[in-house]
Design an enzyme around this catalytic site. Structure first.
Site, mmCIF file in Angstrom:
data_model
loop_
_atom_site.group_PDB
_atom_site.id
_atom_site.type_symbol
_atom_site.label_atom_id
_atom_site.label_comp_id
_atom_site.label_asym_id
_atom_site.label_seq_id
_atom_site.Cartn_x
_atom_site.Cartn_y
_atom_site.Cartn_z
ATOM 1 C CD GLU A 8 -2.989 -1.221 2.099
ATOM 2 O OE1 GLU A 8 -2.962 -0.435 2.986
ATOM 3 O OE2 GLU A 8 -4.213 -2.049 1.891
ATOM 4 C CB CYS A 64 -3.708 -6.375 -5.878
ATOM 5 S SG CYS A 64 -5.155 -5.616 -5.688
ATOM 6 C CD GLU A 101 -4.503 -10.976 -5.849
ATOM 7 O OE1 GLU A 101 -4.060 -9.913 -5.172
ATOM 8 O OE2 GLU A 101 -5.868 -11.362 -5.412
ATOM 9 C CB CYS A 115 -9.776 -7.019 -7.061
ATOM 10 S SG CYS A 115 -8.247 -6.317 -7.988
HETATM 11 N N1 THU Z 1 -5.952 -6.554 -2.400
HETATM 12 C C1 THU Z 1 -5.014 -7.167 -2.684
HETATM 13 O O1 THU Z 1 -3.841 -7.570 -2.614
HETATM 14 N N2 THU Z 1 -5.716 -8.204 -3.666
HETATM 15 C C2 THU Z 1 -6.856 -8.362 -4.064
HETATM 16 O O2 THU Z 1 -7.233 -8.910 -5.138
HETATM 17 C C3 THU Z 1 -8.017 -7.630 -3.640
HETATM 18 C C4 THU Z 1 -7.336 -6.546 -2.755
HETATM 19 C C5 THU Z 1 -5.408 -5.413 -1.465
HETATM 20 C C6 THU Z 1 -5.235 -4.266 -1.837
HETATM 21 C C7 THU Z 1 -5.293 -3.549 -0.697
HETATM 22 O O3 THU Z 1 -4.108 -3.329 -0.251
HETATM 23 C C8 THU Z 1 -6.114 -4.311 0.278
HETATM 24 O O4 THU Z 1 -6.048 -5.464 -0.251
HETATM 25 C C9 THU Z 1 -7.621 -3.872 0.554
HETATM 26 O O5 THU Z 1 -8.342 -3.579 -0.528
#
Ligand code: THU
Length: 160
Positions: A64, A73, A75, A112
């Site tokens: 983040e 993210c 992935e 996501c």
């Molecule tokens: N996040 C992921 O790492 N992968 C996903 O597929 C969905 C969301 C993370 C992004 C962010 O740092 C946190 O989860 C909350 O959305």
């Protein structure tokens, strides 16, 4: 007018132990990666691990940023690193584990939409399906046999 029906079948396992040992290893790597996530804003930690055709397992976790959209993210961190370190090496399987620091999450968390689209690029290029396994911190594991099954009507380079 006609209708187009799109169906997806997902496999649901009660626990990691029901899966082949090779996949359990990939899931364990995703758990390890999750513990190193940098998620000081959402407190939602995600770990990903990709099993490559050469047997290597590449890990990633969410990263983040104070400028929120600048983060990425888990992935995509894993997929882009795998793509940069081993260009053109097929992805065989992806494991995802996710949980909040507020409670122990037992709900399988799917990737996501943006991650599905990014993963689809690799799957389309390599012409073989990427198995996707996702779970919470513990409990049930959901398996999709391909990225395409999680993202019907993929937008790919053939449209350009
Ligand atoms: N996040 C992921 O790492 N992968 C996903 O597929 C969905 C969301 C993370 C992004 C962010 O740092 C946190 O989860 C909350 O959305």
């Amino acid at each position: 007018m006609k209708n187009i029906k799109i169906e997806t079948t997902l496999e649901v396992y009660d626990s990691v132990s029901e899966l082949p040992v090779a996949i359990q290893k990939v899931i364990n790597k995703a758990h390890e990666a999750r513990k190193k996530a940098y998620a000081p804003y959402s407190h939602f930690n995600v770990g990903a691990a990709i099993l490559l055709d050469n047997g290597e397992i590449i890990e990633g976790n969410n990263q983040e940023n104070a400028a929120f959209p600048s983060g990425l993210c888990a992935e995509r961190v894993a997929a882009f690193y795998a793509g940069s370190k081993f260009p053109k090496m097929a992805f065989k399987a992806l494991a995802i584990t996710a949980g909040s620091i507020k409670n122990v999450n037992e709900t399988p968390i799917p990737p996501c939409g943006a991650c599905r689209q990014s993963l689809a690029e690799y799957e389309v290029n390599q012409k073989t399906p990427i198995e996707v396994y996702f779970m919470g911190e513990k409990g049930k594991v959901v398996k999709a046999t391909s990225v395409k099954s999680l993202l019907p009507l993929i937008f790919d380079s053939s449209y350009l």
